[in-house]
Design an enzyme around this catalytic site. Structure first.
Site, short mmCIF file in Angstrom:
data_model
loop_
_atom_site.label_atom_id
_atom_site.label_comp_id
_atom_site.label_asym_id
_atom_site.label_seq_id
_atom_site.Cartn_x
_atom_site.Cartn_y
_atom_site.Cartn_z
N LYS A 128 48.44 65.33 -8.69
CA LYS A 128 47.11 65.63 -8.15
C LYS A 128 46.05 64.74 -8.79
O LYS A 128 46.23 64.22 -9.90
CB LYS A 128 46.74 67.11 -8.35
CG LYS A 128 46.67 67.59 -9.81
CD LYS A 128 45.39 67.30 -10.53
CE LYS A 128 45.44 67.68 -12.01
NZ LYS A 128 44.37 67.15 -12.83
N PRO B 165 52.97 60.06 -14.46
CA PRO B 165 52.81 59.74 -15.88
C PRO B 165 52.71 60.99 -16.76
O PRO B 165 52.08 61.98 -16.38
CB PRO B 165 51.52 58.92 -15.94
CG PRO B 165 50.84 59.12 -14.64
CD PRO B 165 51.88 59.50 -13.64
N VAL B 166 53.34 60.94 -17.92
CA VAL B 166 53.32 62.06 -18.87
C VAL B 166 51.97 62.06 -19.60
O VAL B 166 51.50 61.01 -20.02
CB VAL B 166 54.49 61.90 -19.88
CG1 VAL B 166 54.41 62.96 -20.96
CG2 VAL B 166 55.82 61.98 -19.14
N ALA B 167 51.38 63.25 -19.74
CA ALA B 167 50.06 63.40 -20.37
C ALA B 167 49.08 62.39 -19.78
O ALA B 167 48.35 61.71 -20.50
CB ALA B 167 50.15 63.26 -21.89
N GLY B 168 49.08 62.30 -18.46
CA GLY B 168 48.26 61.29 -17.79
C GLY B 168 47.09 61.87 -17.01
O GLY B 168 46.34 61.13 -16.38
N GLY B 169 46.94 63.20 -17.00
CA GLY B 169 45.83 63.81 -16.28
C GLY B 169 46.12 64.02 -14.80
O GLY B 169 45.22 64.27 -14.01
N ALA C 289 48.69 66.18 -13.81
CA ALA C 289 49.43 67.45 -13.75
C ALA C 289 50.92 67.25 -13.53
O ALA C 289 51.56 68.03 -12.83
CB ALA C 289 48.83 68.37 -12.68
N GLY C 290 51.49 66.22 -14.16
CA GLY C 290 52.93 65.95 -14.00
C GLY C 290 53.79 67.08 -14.53
O GLY C 290 54.74 67.50 -13.86
N SER D 11 52.96 70.18 -14.90
CA SER D 11 52.76 71.34 -14.03
C SER D 11 53.51 71.15 -12.71
O SER D 11 54.06 72.11 -12.15
CB SER D 11 51.27 71.52 -13.74
OG SER D 11 50.57 71.74 -14.94
N ASP E 168 47.41 74.63 -13.98
CA ASP E 168 47.60 73.61 -12.95
C ASP E 168 48.91 73.77 -12.17
O ASP E 168 49.24 72.93 -11.34
CB ASP E 168 47.59 72.21 -13.59
CG ASP E 168 46.17 71.72 -13.86
OD1 ASP E 168 45.22 72.34 -13.34
OD2 ASP E 168 46.02 70.72 -14.58
#
Ligand code: C5P
Length: 309
Positions: free
Chosen positions: A18, A105-109, A111-112, A114, A147
């Site tokens: 998202k 992306p991991v910890a990318g904003g 919501a991966g 989630s 999220d």
């Protein structure tokens, strides 16, 4: 929607990332979360989650794909916790093996994590032949994280509360995004903590999504949406990762309708004026080396869905 009670040995689910077109943050609540008002758009960047047999009633989880090396131990994995929640909630004795093909992306904003939890809920519900509605899954998802419900719903939605109280919203037109994946990760709690330090006196009691942005969205005025994109976490994210200011500026100078940090960052999303403009912008940004990776995506797209074999 009721999931059909069909027994498959393996269930494959595709689940979208998202972007927040608006992220308006209020004060910190008693539970530690922040009151927020956001507009989510699901975009065509996906993780795939599969559920398959696992002996002895165990839940196991394997992460593969481009982003897999950044995932921590299984108990930290939200998808694993999603399967465990469903198993205990419905008294399931059978185990399940989850495979997550990770591209968000991991910890990318975006919501991966989630999205993976949402995918795991849908895949396991089908695998264990539970007749759960979308609402049931979203309610369970909200217990795992703010999220998690949205990737199940997909499309475009307003999120209130912690972001988990969703109302689908009308959105016209296709949005062409250029996504700049950052060279570092940015943990969401760190960004909210910095937000608190930066905004002691300026947090609204009840944040609202901007009316003019909603109007532009529903009338399909994508140019105007580009101008009105808003993220209250921008300053906090840029304070922690100062190179994001240059990323935002570079994309704006290269030509786009709008640029925004996605969620708590550090992914930066540029809204392009159509397919061709998106490709041109992606080529320019790639050649400038401002990001770890540049990807194209469109939105809105549907929520988590079961893939047919
Ligand atoms: O919902 P989730 O657990 O993924 O959120 C991660 C962290 O982000 C929370 O622990 C909290 O620190 C912060 N957060 C917040 N307010 C929100 C959503 C997230 O403070 N509405």
């Amino acid at each position: 929607m009721t999931l059909a009670a069909v027994r498959d040995d393996e269930v494959h689910v595709r689940v979208p990332a998202k972007i927040n077109l608006a992220l308006c943050i209020g004060g910190r609540r008693a539970d530690g979360y922040h009151e927020l008002a956001t507009i989510f758009q699901a975009v065509s960047l996906y993780d795939d989650v599969s559920a398959s047999p696992c002996p002895d009633g165990l839940i196991t989880c394997q992460v593969i794909g481009a982003e897999s090396h950044k995932i921590g131990p299984k108990d930290d994995n939200l998808a694993y916790r999603a399967a465990r929640l469903l198993k205990s909630e419905y008294g399931i004795s059978e185990g399940v093996h989850l495979t997550i093909d990770k591209r968000i992306p991991v910890a990318g904003g975006m919501a991966g994590g989630s999205a993976d939890a949402a995918g795991a809920l849908l895949a396991c519900a089908r695998y264990w032949e539970l007749r759960l509605s979308l609402d049931d899954l979203m309610t369970l998802g909200a217990r795992l994280g703010a999220d998690v419900p949205f990737p199940l719903m997909g499309g475009c939605a307003i999120g209130l509360g912690r972001g988990e109280t969703l109302t689908p919203t009308l959105s016209r037109g296709i949005y062409h995004w250029v996504l700049a994946f950052a060279k570092r990760e940015l943990p969401t709690p760190d960004v909210f903590r910095r937000f608190d330090l930066l905004t002691t006196d300026t947090r609204p009691e009840a944040p609202q999504v901007p009316r003019d942005l909603m109007m532009a969205l529903t009338t399909g005025d994508i140019t105007r949406v580009g101008h009105l994109l808003v993220n209250n976490l921008t300053e906090a994210a840029c304070a922690l990762a100062p190179e994001l200011r240059a990323t935002l500026r570079t994309g704006r100078e290269a030509g786009c309708l709008g640029a925004i940090i996605s969620g708590s960052g550090p992914t930066v999303a540029f809204l392009a004026d159509g397919d061709r403009a998106a490709t041109d912008l992606a080529v320019t940004l790639s050649s400038l080396g401002i990001a770890r990776e540049i990807r194209l995506a469109t939105g809105p797209v549907p929520g988590a869905s079961i893939l047919k074999d």
